[in-house]
Design a protein around this motif. Structure first.
Motif, PDB file in Angstrom:
ATOM      1  N   THR A  41       0.842  -1.195   0.000  1.00 55.02           N
ATOM      2  CA  THR A  41       0.000   0.000   0.000  1.00 55.02           C
ATOM      3  C   THR A  41       0.873   1.238   0.000  1.00 55.02           C
ATOM      4  O   THR A  41       1.779   1.361   0.822  1.00 55.02           O
ATOM      5  CB  THR A  41      -0.920   0.032   1.237  1.00 55.02           C
ATOM      6  OG1 THR A  41      -1.739  -1.134   1.247  1.00 55.02           O
ATOM      7  CG2 THR A  41      -1.814   1.273   1.219  1.00 55.02           C
ATOM      8  N   ARG A  42       0.608   2.133  -0.936  1.00 57.57           N
ATOM      9  CA  ARG A  42       1.259   3.447  -0.937  1.00 57.57           C
ATOM     10  C   ARG A  42       0.353   4.442  -0.217  1.00 57.57           C
ATOM     11  O   ARG A  42      -0.876   4.353  -0.311  1.00 57.57           O
ATOM     12  CB  ARG A  42       1.514   3.929  -2.364  1.00 57.57           C
ATOM     13  CG  ARG A  42       2.371   3.006  -3.209  1.00 57.57           C
ATOM     14  CD  ARG A  42       2.555   3.591  -4.611  1.00 57.57           C
ATOM     15  NE  ARG A  42       3.159   2.616  -5.508  1.00 57.57           N
ATOM     16  CZ  ARG A  42       2.460   1.752  -6.247  1.00 57.57           C
ATOM     17  NH1 ARG A  42       1.136   1.750  -6.186  1.00 57.57           N
ATOM     18  NH2 ARG A  42       3.071   0.894  -7.042  1.00 57.57           N
ATOM     19  N   ARG A  43       0.983   5.418   0.457  1.00 58.89           N
ATOM     20  CA  ARG A  43       0.220   6.456   1.150  1.00 58.89           C
ATOM     21  C   ARG A  43       0.901   7.802   0.939  1.00 58.89           C
ATOM     22  O   ARG A  43       2.120   7.878   0.821  1.00 58.89           O
ATOM     23  CB  ARG A  43       0.103   6.159   2.649  1.00 58.89           C
ATOM     24  CG  ARG A  43      -0.612   4.860   2.980  1.00 58.89           C
ATOM     25  CD  ARG A  43      -0.749   4.664   4.477  1.00 58.89           C
ATOM     26  NE  ARG A  43      -1.304   3.366   4.809  1.00 58.89           N
ATOM     27  CZ  ARG A  43      -2.597   3.083   4.884  1.00 58.89           C
ATOM     28  NH1 ARG A  43      -3.495   4.044   4.624  1.00 58.89           N
ATOM     29  NH2 ARG A  43      -3.021   1.878   5.193  1.00 58.89           N
ATOM     30  N   SER A  44       0.084   8.852   0.926  1.00 56.49           N
ATOM     31  CA  SER A  44       0.615  10.213   0.821  1.00 56.49           C
ATOM     32  C   SER A  44      -0.316  11.157   1.562  1.00 56.49           C
ATOM     33  O   SER A  44      -1.542  10.970   1.542  1.00 56.49           O
ATOM     34  CB  SER A  44       0.735  10.643  -0.636  1.00 56.49           C
ATOM     35  OG  SER A  44       1.084  12.016  -0.719  1.00 56.49           O
ATOM     36  N   ASP A  45       0.276  12.176   2.204  1.00 57.51           N
ATOM     37  CA  ASP A  45      -0.535  13.199   2.871  1.00 57.51           C
ATOM     38  C   ASP A  45      -0.700  14.430   1.979  1.00 57.51           C
ATOM     39  O   ASP A  45      -0.920  15.534   2.465  1.00 57.51           O
ATOM     40  CB  ASP A  45       0.051  13.572   4.232  1.00 57.51           C
ATOM     41  CG  ASP A  45       1.316  14.420   4.133  1.00 57.51           C
ATOM     42  OD1 ASP A  45       2.020  14.319   3.113  1.00 57.51           O
ATOM     43  OD2 ASP A  45       1.591  15.187   5.074  1.00 57.51           O
ATOM     44  N   SER A  46      -0.639  14.231   0.673  1.00 59.83           N
ATOM     45  CA  SER A  46      -0.741  15.339  -0.278  1.00 59.83           C
ATOM     46  C   SER A  46      -2.142  15.940  -0.338  1.00 59.83           C
ATOM     47  O   SER A  46      -2.335  17.013  -0.890  1.00 59.83           O
ATOM     48  CB  SER A  46      -0.364  14.849  -1.680  1.00 59.83           C
ATOM     49  OG  SER A  46      -1.278  13.863  -2.120  1.00 59.83           O
TER      50      SER A  46
ATOM     51  N   GLY B  97      -3.934  11.763  -1.644  1.00 62.33           N
ATOM     52  CA  GLY B  97      -3.505  10.413  -1.345  1.00 62.33           C
ATOM     53  C   GLY B  97      -2.570   9.877  -2.409  1.00 62.33           C
ATOM     54  O   GLY B  97      -2.237  10.560  -3.378  1.00 62.33           O
ATOM     55  N   ALA B  98      -2.124   8.651  -2.224  1.00 58.21           N
ATOM     56  CA  ALA B  98      -1.227   7.994  -3.178  1.00 58.21           C
ATOM     57  C   ALA B  98      -1.998   6.919  -3.936  1.00 58.21           C
ATOM     58  O   ALA B  98      -2.878   6.252  -3.389  1.00 58.21           O
ATOM     59  CB  ALA B  98      -0.040   7.366  -2.449  1.00 58.21           C
ATOM     60  N   ARG B  99      -1.634   6.726  -5.192  1.00 50.80           N
ATOM     61  CA  ARG B  99      -2.337   5.779  -6.048  1.00 50.80           C
ATOM     62  C   ARG B  99      -2.034   4.335  -5.665  1.00 50.80           C
ATOM     63  O   ARG B  99      -0.893   3.962  -5.442  1.00 50.80           O
ATOM     64  CB  ARG B  99      -1.931   6.007  -7.511  1.00 50.80           C
ATOM     65  CG  ARG B  99      -2.652   5.068  -8.497  1.00 50.80           C
ATOM     66  CD  ARG B  99      -2.038   5.131  -9.876  1.00 50.80           C
ATOM     67  NE  ARG B  99      -0.633   4.722  -9.865  1.00 50.80           N
ATOM     68  CZ  ARG B  99      -0.238   3.449  -9.847  1.00 50.80           C
ATOM     69  NH1 ARG B  99      -1.127   2.457  -9.816  1.00 50.80           N
ATOM     70  NH2 ARG B  99       1.052   3.158  -9.849  1.00 50.80           N
ATOM     71  N   ASN B 100      -3.083   3.520  -5.612  1.00 49.49           N
ATOM     72  CA  ASN B 100      -2.991   2.074  -5.450  1.00 49.49           C
ATOM     73  C   ASN B 100      -3.979   1.433  -6.409  1.00 49.49           C
ATOM     74  O   ASN B 100      -4.868   2.099  -6.945  1.00 49.49           O
ATOM     75  CB  ASN B 100      -3.319   1.666  -4.006  1.00 49.49           C
ATOM     76  CG  ASN B 100      -2.326   2.203  -3.010  1.00 49.49           C
ATOM     77  OD1 ASN B 100      -1.277   1.618  -2.795  1.00 49.49           O
ATOM     78  ND2 ASN B 100      -2.653   3.343  -2.400  1.00 49.49           N
TER      79      ASN B 100
END
Length: 293
Positions: free
Chosen positions: A126-131, A134-137
């Motif tokens: 799982t990728r995560r981002s606080d942008s 979010g991050a693509r999965n």
């Protein structure tokens, strides 16, 4: 197979920032509020939109210590987590094929060395981002997990092992006295991490009665995770400014019940003086079952 080396990252390593950092920060963490009925969490995959939570939460400010300053390296069997230097040959961790091929092989090699494992089964990334986006999965975008949780429980840990390895194989391993460990491997995709780092509880400071089993609803199954109720005796750590060459190993479940760490609560948190202009935190976590025969 690509190989990665690993070692404990200390306060004097290249990963540590040259500027002075406090020995600890105080930041709010999000705990579950205990309730009479079992809490329920409806996943994004189930709702088709935002996740839904059928329980209340509460924030408490807690001291979160710099694990790089520890004289003795944190241990998976003692605290329930470990910090390792483990550079990867994979340059693009947004590439699903590269992750599920070369990167998975690197992670399997890392954990084989860490545990002396006979087998490492990888079942999720799982990728995560606080942008904000979010991050693509493959199953949608993900942001940081902001509620303190453990990915598995005394019930769902063994069930996940059966799902991944097969019921007959798990029965064989149990009959032969093998040990099964669920471990997450968390790595920054970009670094150093200056937003939304991970806070991890010292498993020795977590009382069993504060681990609150919560149903997690998916379209095809019902899982179970632990959320954490607040206790001022809990001890918390983080690794400041993690780089792409570092990983956190986080124990989610251990089949051994001999006093060692079994479950490690963790959560993203906001640094007290976090720079909103700093690059978004991007990370990838790989979930595994480690078999030790």
């Amino acid at each position: 197979m690509n190989q990665i080396s690993s070692s404990f990252v200390s306060a004097g390593s290249a990963a540590a920032s040259p500027r002075q950092r406090p020995a600890e920060v105080v930041a709010p963490l999000t705990f579950i509020t205990p309730q009479a009925q079992k809490p329920v969490f409806y996943s994004q995959a189930f709702t088709g939109g935002k996740a839904q939570y059928r329980f209340a939460v509460e924030e408490h400010p807690v001291p979160i210590a710099d694990m790089r300053r520890l004289v003795e390296a944190p241990s998976l069997d003692r605290e329930g987590f470990a910090l390792r230097e483990a550079p990867s040959w994979v340059r693009n961790l947004h590439d699903d094929d590269a992750v599920e091929g070369a990167y998975f092989r690197e992670i399997a090699a890392l954990l084989t060395r860490e545990f002396g494992a006979s087998r490492v089964a990888i079942f999720d990334a799982t990728r995560r981002s606080d942008s904000g986006q979010g991050a693509r999965n493959r199953d949608g975008n993900r942001g940081p997990a902001s509620r303190i949780h453990v990915d598995y429980t005394a019930r769902s840990g063994p069930q996940r092992a059966r799902d991944v390895l097969g019921s007959q194989e798990v029965a064989r391993l149990e009959a032969e006295g093998a040990r099964l460990v669920q471990v997450n491997v968390w790595r920054p995709i970009r670094g150093p991490v200056r937003r939304a780092p991970l806070a991890l509880a010292d498993a020795r400071s977590v009382k069993p009665e504060h681990l609150v089993a919560t149903d997690q609803i998916f379209p095809d199954r019902v899982g179970e995770i632990y959320h954490l109720a607040y206790d001022p005796a809990q001890r918390w750590y983080y690794a400041p400014e993690m780089t792409v060459d570092e990983v956190l190993l986080i124990k989610g479940w251990d089949s051994l019940e001999d006093g060692r760490a079994q479950y490690t609560p963790h959560s993203a948190f906001q640094l007290p003086e976090q720079d909103p202009g700093a690059p978004p935190r991007e990370s990838i976590e790989v979930r595994t079952i480690v078999v030790i025969e």
